[in-house]
Design a protein around this motif. Structure first.
Motif, PDB file in Angstrom:
ATOM      1  N   MET A 157      72.057  84.665  49.494  1.00 40.27           N
ATOM      2  CA  MET A 157      71.752  83.252  49.325  1.00 40.27           C
ATOM      3  C   MET A 157      70.496  83.125  48.474  1.00 40.27           C
ATOM      4  O   MET A 157      69.463  83.692  48.782  1.00 40.27           O
ATOM      5  CB  MET A 157      71.542  82.605  50.699  1.00 40.27           C
TER       6      MET A 157
ATOM      7  N   GLU B 249      66.342  78.290  46.372  1.00 42.11           N
ATOM      8  CA  GLU B 249      66.245  77.241  45.365  1.00 42.11           C
ATOM      9  C   GLU B 249      65.386  76.105  45.882  1.00 42.11           C
ATOM     10  O   GLU B 249      65.417  75.771  47.071  1.00 42.11           O
ATOM     11  CB  GLU B 249      67.639  76.697  45.034  1.00 42.11           C
TER      12      GLU B 249
ATOM     13  N   SER C 101      66.202  73.421  48.867  1.00 40.01           N
ATOM     14  CA  SER C 101      67.105  73.909  49.908  1.00 40.01           C
ATOM     15  C   SER C 101      66.363  74.045  51.238  1.00 40.01           C
ATOM     16  O   SER C 101      65.173  74.323  51.289  1.00 40.01           O
ATOM     17  CB  SER C 101      67.734  75.239  49.496  1.00 40.01           C
ATOM     18  N   VAL C 102      67.099  73.817  52.309  1.00 42.55           N
ATOM     19  CA  VAL C 102      66.558  73.951  53.661  1.00 42.55           C
ATOM     20  C   VAL C 102      67.149  75.215  54.268  1.00 42.55           C
ATOM     21  O   VAL C 102      68.369  75.383  54.310  1.00 42.55           O
ATOM     22  CB  VAL C 102      66.893  72.714  54.529  1.00 42.55           C
ATOM     23  N   LEU C 103      66.259  76.105  54.702  1.00 49.16           N
ATOM     24  CA  LEU C 103      66.678  77.400  55.227  1.00 49.16           C
ATOM     25  C   LEU C 103      66.047  77.649  56.588  1.00 49.16           C
ATOM     26  O   LEU C 103      65.099  76.972  56.978  1.00 49.16           O
ATOM     27  CB  LEU C 103      66.234  78.516  54.266  1.00 49.16           C
TER      28      LEU C 103
ATOM     29  N   LYS D 113      62.889  75.998  60.712  1.00 47.55           N
ATOM     30  CA  LYS D 113      63.581  75.485  59.533  1.00 47.55           C
ATOM     31  C   LYS D 113      62.515  75.103  58.529  1.00 47.55           C
ATOM     32  O   LYS D 113      61.521  74.471  58.872  1.00 47.55           O
ATOM     33  CB  LYS D 113      64.416  74.250  59.885  1.00 47.55           C
TER      34      LYS D 113
ATOM     35  N   LYS E 270      61.791  73.916  54.205  1.00 50.05           N
ATOM     36  CA  LYS E 270      62.319  73.423  52.937  1.00 50.05           C
ATOM     37  C   LYS E 270      61.566  74.134  51.822  1.00 50.05           C
ATOM     38  O   LYS E 270      60.336  74.245  51.874  1.00 50.05           O
ATOM     39  CB  LYS E 270      62.117  71.912  52.826  1.00 50.05           C
TER      40      LYS E 270
END
Length: 128
Positions: free
Chosen positions: A1, A4, A7-9, A57, A59
């Motif tokens: 993955m 970017e 994006s939220v990871l 989480k 961002k």
């Protein structure tokens, strides 16, 4: 993955410093959550909000020169206020806040003048 911007990871806190926390993202990429990006309130000590090995989480807010900037507070957006004002839903406007500040400031100045006058014996009186 791929990591970017926007994006939220999910990642794991791997280290905590006085200026923020390092979070390991999927694929072994590590990013930094600066202390200003941990919460919407003032953060004096990062350890009050995060612990090592905690899963959070985040961002992705920037990627440059191999460094990844992360935010926890931007994942959840601005806090929702109850009792909003119409469609804006933002509470009081800047003008209302400024007007309230000016009124309170004037009141404080009047109270201070009265206090100083009473300590001097009132206006226009001379001790002698």
């Amino acid at each position: 993955m791929a990591v970017e911007v926007g994006s939220v990871l999910e990642g794991k806190v791997t280290g905590i410093t006085h200026f923020g926390a390092f979070v390991e993202l999927p694929d072994g990429v590590t990013g930094l959550v600066h202390i200003s990006e941990i919460a919407d309130t003032y953060v004096r000590d990062v350890r009050d909000y995060l612990t090592e090995n905690q899963v959070v989480k985040v961002k992705v807010i920037n990627v440059s020169d191999g460094r990844v900037g992360l935010s926890i507070r931007q994942v959840y957006g601005p806090p929702q206020r109850s009792g909003g004002r119409g469609a804006r839903g933002r509470g009081s406007s800047f003008e209302e806040k400024l007007q309230r500040f000016m009124k309170e400031s004037e009141q404080r100045q009047q109270d201070l003048r009265r206090s100083m006058d009473s300590k001097r014996g009132g206006r226009g009186t001379r001790r002698g």
